[in-house]
Write an enzyme that holds these catalytic residues in place. Sequence first.
Site, PDB file in Angstrom:
ATOM      1  N   LYS A  97      35.535  42.103  32.582  1.00 53.66           N
ATOM      2  CA  LYS A  97      35.920  40.837  32.879  1.00 53.66           C
ATOM      3  C   LYS A  97      35.075  40.700  34.724  1.00 53.66           C
ATOM      4  O   LYS A  97      33.579  40.428  34.606  1.00 53.66           O
ATOM      5  CB  LYS A  97      37.074  40.805  33.189  1.00 53.66           C
ATOM      6  CG  LYS A  97      37.467  40.858  31.802  1.00 53.66           C
ATOM      7  CD  LYS A  97      39.057  39.771  31.478  1.00 53.66           C
ATOM      8  CE  LYS A  97      39.019  39.881  30.413  1.00 53.66           C
ATOM      9  NZ  LYS A  97      40.394  40.317  29.557  1.00 53.66           N
ATOM     10  N   ASP A 127      43.729  50.884  33.267  1.00 60.40           N
ATOM     11  CA  ASP A 127      42.375  49.778  32.702  1.00 60.40           C
ATOM     12  C   ASP A 127      42.800  49.201  33.454  1.00 60.40           C
ATOM     13  O   ASP A 127      43.808  47.931  33.537  1.00 60.40           O
ATOM     14  CB  ASP A 127      43.335  49.414  30.886  1.00 60.40           C
ATOM     15  CG  ASP A 127      42.435  48.156  30.589  1.00 60.40           C
ATOM     16  OD1 ASP A 127      41.113  47.453  31.189  1.00 60.40           O
ATOM     17  OD2 ASP A 127      42.269  48.079  29.336  1.00 60.40           O
ATOM     18  N   PHE A 167      48.083  45.024  26.410  1.00 63.11           N
ATOM     19  CA  PHE A 167      46.316  44.593  25.743  1.00 63.11           C
ATOM     20  C   PHE A 167      45.477  45.493  26.491  1.00 63.11           C
ATOM     21  O   PHE A 167      44.933  45.902  26.915  1.00 63.11           O
ATOM     22  CB  PHE A 167      46.016  42.891  26.067  1.00 63.11           C
ATOM     23  CG  PHE A 167      44.813  42.340  25.544  1.00 63.11           C
ATOM     24  CD1 PHE A 167      45.045  41.733  24.262  1.00 63.11           C
ATOM     25  CD2 PHE A 167      44.013  41.953  26.065  1.00 63.11           C
ATOM     26  CE1 PHE A 167      44.092  41.983  23.180  1.00 63.11           C
ATOM     27  CE2 PHE A 167      42.514  41.321  25.325  1.00 63.11           C
ATOM     28  CZ  PHE A 167      42.641  41.246  24.381  1.00 63.11           C
TER      29      PHE A 167
END
Length: 412
Positions: free
Chosen positions: A260, A231, A146
Amino acid sequence: MAGPSTAPSPIGAKVDGPAASVMETYARQNLIFERGEGSWLYTETAEKYLDFGSGVAVNALGHAHPHLIEALKDQADKLWHTSNLYRVGEQERLASRLTDATFADKVFFCNSGAEACEGAIKIARRYHFAKGNPERTQIITFEGSFHGRTLAALAAAANPRYLEGFGEPAPGFVSVPFADHDALKAAIAPETAAIMIEPVQGEGGVRIVPADCLQGLRELCDRNEILLIIDEVQTGVGRTGTLFAYEQSGIEPDIMPIAKGIGGGFPLGAILATQAAASGMAPGTHGSTFGGNPLAMAVGNAVLDIVNQQDFLDEVARKSGRLRQGLAQLEDEFGDLVEEVRISGLLSGLKLRDHVKAADLSAATTNEQLLTVGASDNVLRIIPPLTVTEAELSDGLARLRRALTSLRNGSQ
Ligand SMILES: *Cc1c(COP(=O)(O)O)cnc(C)c1O
């Protein structure tokens, strides 16, 4: 994965009143929180929930952390935004602190994880372009990954569920099965620009990439002059017990999108890169109106003040051990429901057996006033704030036990 997708499940979401004006892209739980403190969230009626979702690994320091509040308020009194037409002092400070703490030499600031992943892709392609190889545009990614919801990030992750109905996926991506080394080697072509991987697939179900696989990837990239993009949007900023997860593998990426946790709840993303990887990025090649604005930078610096301390990270690793032990006990006790425990630092998940649904367990934990987050692969994520206390971990595990018990009783 063919056929129309099912309508969004309501999960008790209110669709009358003002809620009807919000576009229905989320299957929300019917809860509104008014304030938070540490690991706790409080509803308008002062009901108290233990937050082991951390806003999907965002609230690294929990809610209403005094140091973050102070940094944001101080900055709010001084200056909010100037654009990147001018130097931004706090941006230079955060960039240099991030380069000091990591493999990177250069940082670009944006506002979200998807943007950070998009930027990472641009940097990789531009690197090869600048070296006289404009045909090298292809990015190899992994099934179950993702990278965000923008069109290129969706094409990168190649999840048919998220791509359906949005036209031809953006070109330049090849997705290979997770942990299939032969498929990966076969995918490498003269057009390959980069390999992009999450060290732990978060949305994919806390699927951990072993250190030797990351080492193998690094070698493969070096041999073929391919850039390695790691990532760390979900795994970064202390989540796995080191400042960044890649540190545990002994290798370094060329490019690393983060987001995040770095904003602790303030929208903030960044792309970190080596000098070489970023060598194609000249003025005008990339930009963002909001990226790196003084408010976001003040908060990012404040988050780093706390997380980038060895004793703080040691504590995360220690609490991870406690959580691992508690989850393993639940796995023993509820072997009929739980197939596997997956955990890296305070990013953990319960992989459930086929006859139980992660969404049902998540609803059951909400009933116990414990917030958890679903993931693909029938996994329930347990992602407490990094500041969670030992007592809160025990409390959360007790709530999870009660939720599993009610699920077992309900499903019989
Ligand atoms: C959440 C996430 C993203 C996307 O971040 P957004 O801020 O939602 O755009 C990208 N990559 C990974 C690994 C993520 O977990």
